[in-house]
Design an enzyme around this catalytic site. Structure first.
Site: not given
Ligand code: RIB
Length: 315
Positions: A44, A145, A226, A229-231, A258, A288
């Site tokens: 999430g 979301e 964002t 790959g281009r920063g 995220d 990450s």
């Molecule tokens: O940005 C990645 C996230 O998008 C995932 O963890 C998924 O849950 C969606 O919310």
């Protein structure tokens, strides 16, 4: 690189259970194929950003809703295990938790479906209930979301309280009215989200700058675009500052955006310095993608420092 004084971050946003299938290719309609691997994890966009900031050492509070199912309890436990304040994580009776079936290709690229579940029940009234926690924060993070009116309400209330806000407009919606976000401090879209929100093309550097500036003209403080790959590009009225990409071989790109935003919030709250915070965030997001999953691929400060030490001096 370690932040001088950890800040207080609040997230008004989503949580999901990620159902991640590692695939060799997507099946065609009507076709059944075998996939090599599957993992379940906590995700999430809201919870991911909260966990990234918490892992780096910020004091994080989360305002979110879970379903009354096993996923809900697991999410609550996961947030608490990361030291996140869960006083405003509420359970919705009769609702499922949010879930996200995710498909990751061998290249590390991902495709995501989300079922909002209880996240759809996070309402403006819940923001008011959490006022004491939210107004004590240095920064409030949001994504799309949860219901749009909750995001708009949070932006307005935070402006009244004098708390800076960061919105990651994902998933993007073409009908998001920028005028409703007039008080927002930082908008962090990717190229396609920027195009949808501004209604302008983003195919070149010039177009990206013009689209971002059009949002600033309508009242948004700063736009950070964002570009994978281009920063990234930091766009203010003063101009565009490129944030260099950090090149790694991706294993799983899910949740990298995220990681970037959670780390940006952490370093911004701790140092007050936008450009430096973005450079750290780019490195944190790059780290990450070298591991599988979302939250579990986010580095601790020690692992992040080791990763940064191993980078070439220019990165
Ligand atoms: O940005 C990645 C996230 O998008 C995932 O963890 C998924 O849950 C969606 O919310």
């Amino acid at each position: 690189m370690t932040a001088s004084k950890p800040g207080r971050i609040a997230v008004v946003g989503s949580n999901m259970v990620d159902l991640v299938t590692y695939i060799t290719r997507m099946p065609a309609p009507g076709e059944t194929i075998e996939a090599p691997d599957f993992e379940i994890g906590c995700g999430g966009k809201g919870a991911n950003q909260a966990v990234a900031a918490a892992k780096l050492g910020s004091a994080v509070s989360m305002v979110t809703k879970v379903g009354d199912d096993i996923f809900g309890e697991n999410t609550r436990r996961n947030l608490a295990q990361h030291g996140i304040d869960i006083r405003h994580v509420e359970t919705v009776a009769g609702k499922s938790s949010g879930v996200a079936p995710i498909f990751v290709e061998a290249s590390g690229e991902n495709s995501i479906l989300i079922v909002k579940g209880a996240n759809a029940d996070l309402l403006p009234a819940d923001v008011d209930t959490a006022e004491e926690t939210l107004r004590a924060a240095d920064l409030i993070l949001m994504q799309m979301e949860v219901p749009r009116e909750t995001v708009i309400h949070t932006v307005r209330r935070a402006a009244e309280w004098g708390v800076r806000t960061i919105l990651n407009p994902a998933p993007a919606a073409a009908d998001l009215n920028v005028d409703d976000l007039r008080d927002l401090s930082f908008l962090v879209p990717n190229e396609s989200e920027l195009a949808l929100i501004s209604g302008l093309p983003t195919g070149s550097e010039e177009e990206i700058a013009a689209a971002a500036l059009s949002l600033i003209e309508r009242g948004i403080g700063t736009v950070i675009v964002t570009l994978g790959g281009r920063g990234a590009r930091l766009v203010t009225r003063a101009g565009v500052v490129p944030i260099a990409p950090v090149r790694v071989t991706p294993v799983d790109t899910t949740g990298a955006g995220d990681a970037f935003i959670g780390a940006f919030a952490h370093f911004l709250a701790a140092t007050g310095e936008v450009e430096g915070a973005l450079a750290h965030a780019a490195r944190y997001a790059a780290h990450s993608v070298t591991g599988r999953g979302t939250q579990k691929s986010y580095a601790t400060p020690e692992a992040f420092e080791a990763f940064c030490r191993a980078l070439p001096p220019s990165a």
